[in-house]
Design a protein around this motif. Sequence first.
Motif, PDB file in Angstrom:
ATOM      1  N   UNK A 296     -10.468  50.863  45.683  1.00 50.17           N
ATOM      2  CA  UNK A 296     -10.195  51.829  45.466  1.00 50.17           C
ATOM      3  C   UNK A 296     -11.270  52.431  45.243  1.00 50.17           C
ATOM      4  N   UNK A 297     -12.620  51.491  44.873  1.00 55.56           N
ATOM      5  CA  UNK A 297     -14.283  52.135  45.396  1.00 55.56           C
ATOM      6  C   UNK A 297     -14.905  52.151  46.346  1.00 55.56           C
ATOM      7  N   UNK A 298     -13.910  51.985  47.834  1.00 56.38           N
ATOM      8  CA  UNK A 298     -14.813  52.207  48.806  1.00 56.38           C
ATOM      9  C   UNK A 298     -13.726  53.204  49.062  1.00 56.38           C
ATOM     10  N   UNK A 299     -12.574  53.800  48.369  1.00 53.97           N
ATOM     11  CA  UNK A 299     -12.966  54.993  48.691  1.00 53.97           C
ATOM     12  C   UNK A 299     -13.376  56.088  48.642  1.00 53.97           C
ATOM     13  N   UNK A 300     -13.554  57.454  49.686  1.00 52.13           N
ATOM     14  CA  UNK A 300     -15.001  58.224  49.311  1.00 52.13           C
ATOM     15  C   UNK A 300     -14.842  59.320  48.393  1.00 52.13           C
ATOM     16  N   UNK A 301     -13.740  59.613  47.735  1.00 55.24           N
ATOM     17  CA  UNK A 301     -13.936  61.174  46.312  1.00 55.24           C
ATOM     18  C   UNK A 301     -14.376  60.270  45.177  1.00 55.24           C
ATOM     19  N   UNK A 302     -14.803  61.221  44.529  1.00 56.08           N
ATOM     20  CA  UNK A 302     -16.103  60.862  43.242  1.00 56.08           C
ATOM     21  C   UNK A 302     -14.915  60.187  42.408  1.00 56.08           C
ATOM     22  N   UNK A 303     -15.395  59.346  41.462  1.00 52.39           N
ATOM     23  CA  UNK A 303     -15.002  58.249  40.404  1.00 52.39           C
ATOM     24  C   UNK A 303     -15.901  59.128  38.771  1.00 52.39           C
TER      25      UNK A 303
ATOM     26  N   UNK B 226      -0.684  58.866  45.019  1.00 50.46           N
ATOM     27  CA  UNK B 226      -0.307  58.065  44.248  1.00 50.46           C
ATOM     28  C   UNK B 226      -0.871  57.062  45.763  1.00 50.46           C
ATOM     29  N   UNK B 227      -1.947  55.300  45.572  1.00 49.10           N
ATOM     30  CA  UNK B 227      -1.826  54.813  46.567  1.00 49.10           C
ATOM     31  C   UNK B 227      -1.623  53.294  45.250  1.00 49.10           C
ATOM     32  N   UNK B 228      -0.544  53.023  45.390  1.00 51.71           N
ATOM     33  CA  UNK B 228       0.130  51.685  44.703  1.00 51.71           C
ATOM     34  C   UNK B 228      -0.262  50.358  45.395  1.00 51.71           C
ATOM     35  N   UNK B 229      -0.819  50.017  46.926  1.00 51.15           N
ATOM     36  CA  UNK B 229      -1.594  48.968  47.896  1.00 51.15           C
ATOM     37  C   UNK B 229      -2.725  48.489  47.285  1.00 51.15           C
ATOM     38  N   UNK B 230      -3.526  49.637  46.582  1.00 47.63           N
ATOM     39  CA  UNK B 230      -5.347  49.417  46.387  1.00 47.63           C
ATOM     40  C   UNK B 230      -5.406  48.635  45.312  1.00 47.63           C
ATOM     41  N   UNK B 231      -6.496  47.174  45.941  1.00 46.64           N
ATOM     42  CA  UNK B 231      -7.368  46.539  45.866  1.00 46.64           C
ATOM     43  C   UNK B 231      -8.280  47.133  44.519  1.00 46.64           C
TER      44      UNK B 231
ATOM     45  N   UNK C 144       0.170  48.844  35.256  1.00 41.59           N
ATOM     46  CA  UNK C 144      -1.316  48.332  35.205  1.00 41.59           C
ATOM     47  C   UNK C 144      -2.320  48.946  37.075  1.00 41.59           C
ATOM     48  N   UNK C 145      -3.550  49.409  36.381  1.00 43.27           N
ATOM     49  CA  UNK C 145      -4.674  49.017  37.502  1.00 43.27           C
ATOM     50  C   UNK C 145      -3.719  50.047  39.336  1.00 43.27           C
ATOM     51  N   UNK C 146      -3.389  51.733  38.716  1.00 44.80           N
ATOM     52  CA  UNK C 146      -2.932  52.009  39.493  1.00 44.80           C
ATOM     53  C   UNK C 146      -4.304  53.015  40.303  1.00 44.80           C
ATOM     54  N   UNK C 147      -4.183  53.430  41.424  1.00 44.95           N
ATOM     55  CA  UNK C 147      -4.818  54.220  42.059  1.00 44.95           C
ATOM     56  C   UNK C 147      -4.129  55.684  42.511  1.00 44.95           C
ATOM     57  N   UNK C 148      -5.249  56.764  42.000  1.00 45.10           N
ATOM     58  CA  UNK C 148      -4.056  57.704  42.750  1.00 45.10           C
ATOM     59  C   UNK C 148      -5.953  58.708  43.289  1.00 45.10           C
ATOM     60  N   UNK C 149      -5.978  59.396  43.960  1.00 43.60           N
ATOM     61  CA  UNK C 149      -6.735  60.718  44.593  1.00 43.60           C
ATOM     62  C   UNK C 149      -6.196  61.566  44.398  1.00 43.60           C
TER      63      UNK C 149
ATOM     64  N   UNK D  99      -8.834  58.060  40.999  1.00 44.73           N
ATOM     65  CA  UNK D  99      -9.354  57.245  39.164  1.00 44.73           C
ATOM     66  C   UNK D  99      -7.955  55.781  39.415  1.00 44.73           C
ATOM     67  N   UNK D 100      -8.227  54.838  38.426  1.00 44.34           N
ATOM     68  CA  UNK D 100      -7.277  53.696  38.424  1.00 44.34           C
ATOM     69  C   UNK D 100      -7.355  54.146  37.304  1.00 44.34           C
ATOM     70  N   UNK D 101      -6.279  54.018  36.420  1.00 44.37           N
ATOM     71  CA  UNK D 101      -5.902  54.160  34.817  1.00 44.37           C
ATOM     72  C   UNK D 101      -5.992  52.402  34.684  1.00 44.37           C
ATOM     73  N   UNK D 102      -6.405  51.870  33.025  1.00 47.77           N
ATOM     74  CA  UNK D 102      -6.127  50.609  33.157  1.00 47.77           C
ATOM     75  C   UNK D 102      -4.144  50.343  32.628  1.00 47.77           C
ATOM     76  N   UNK D 103      -4.156  51.180  32.061  1.00 46.47           N
ATOM     77  CA  UNK D 103      -2.640  51.212  31.326  1.00 46.47           C
ATOM     78  C   UNK D 103      -1.707  52.749  31.867  1.00 46.47           C
TER      79      UNK D 103
END
Length: 229
Positions: free
Chosen positions: A16-23, A7-12, A97-102, A114-118
């Motif tokens: 998030x888009x700059x992370x190297x993983x596949x979305x 869980x990466x809660x502090x990412x904007x 809202x807008x929580x990033x995960x890898x 992924x970054x679910x809306x909610x």
Amino acid sequence: MFHALIHRPALTQAQHRALPQVSNTDLSILKQELLGQLRRLNPLALAYGSHFHAAVLEPATYARTEERGIKWADLETLARQVRRQRYCRDLLYRGQAEQSYTSTHIATGVGVKLRPDLLVRSRAGRQLTLIDFKTTSSPDCAHFLTTVEKYDYDRQAALYLDVLGATRFLIIGVQKKVPHEVWRVELTATPGLIEQGRKKYSTLLRHHARQAAGLSIPFSMPAPLALAA
């Protein structure tokens, strides 16, 4: 299916888009490449979507910008339409809202993000529901249902559910034109739909892994299901 969830809660959104993983969006682009349907993402549509989500999910961060082509009044009307719905208000009040995960796909070793809306967890803590807000030009809910497979929402739902171990995936469809209806569609309630989405993302992740290794395999996707309103 997946492991090493972080869980990466502090990412904007930009971080998030700059992370190297596949979305999930990266999987859509890969699918188009494999099918020879090369289409560039519409930057205006992406910007509109980002601002709409900010207005709905994080209104304190929302502000008009100097970007041209965005119909701000229309966007704000849609956001108000969502927020005045009792059901949506409850979700927004209780959800994150807008929580990033890898995570990592076990079968292929491919990292995903992924970054679910909610995300809304039940009061008893036994059920995790994912909610995705989508604007649509569909004239009615029946037509909106036909876009689920067209835009691979089933694949997105399956990927997000499997990564986060969630139990339900809801789409809140917001009609762009008058009367600006708001539709609630539970993808996990349609038999076979999530399994179909799981086959889709698994196929694409295998292709991604083999491409990274300099290999190739024939490409085909599962036959679509027939959805009913």
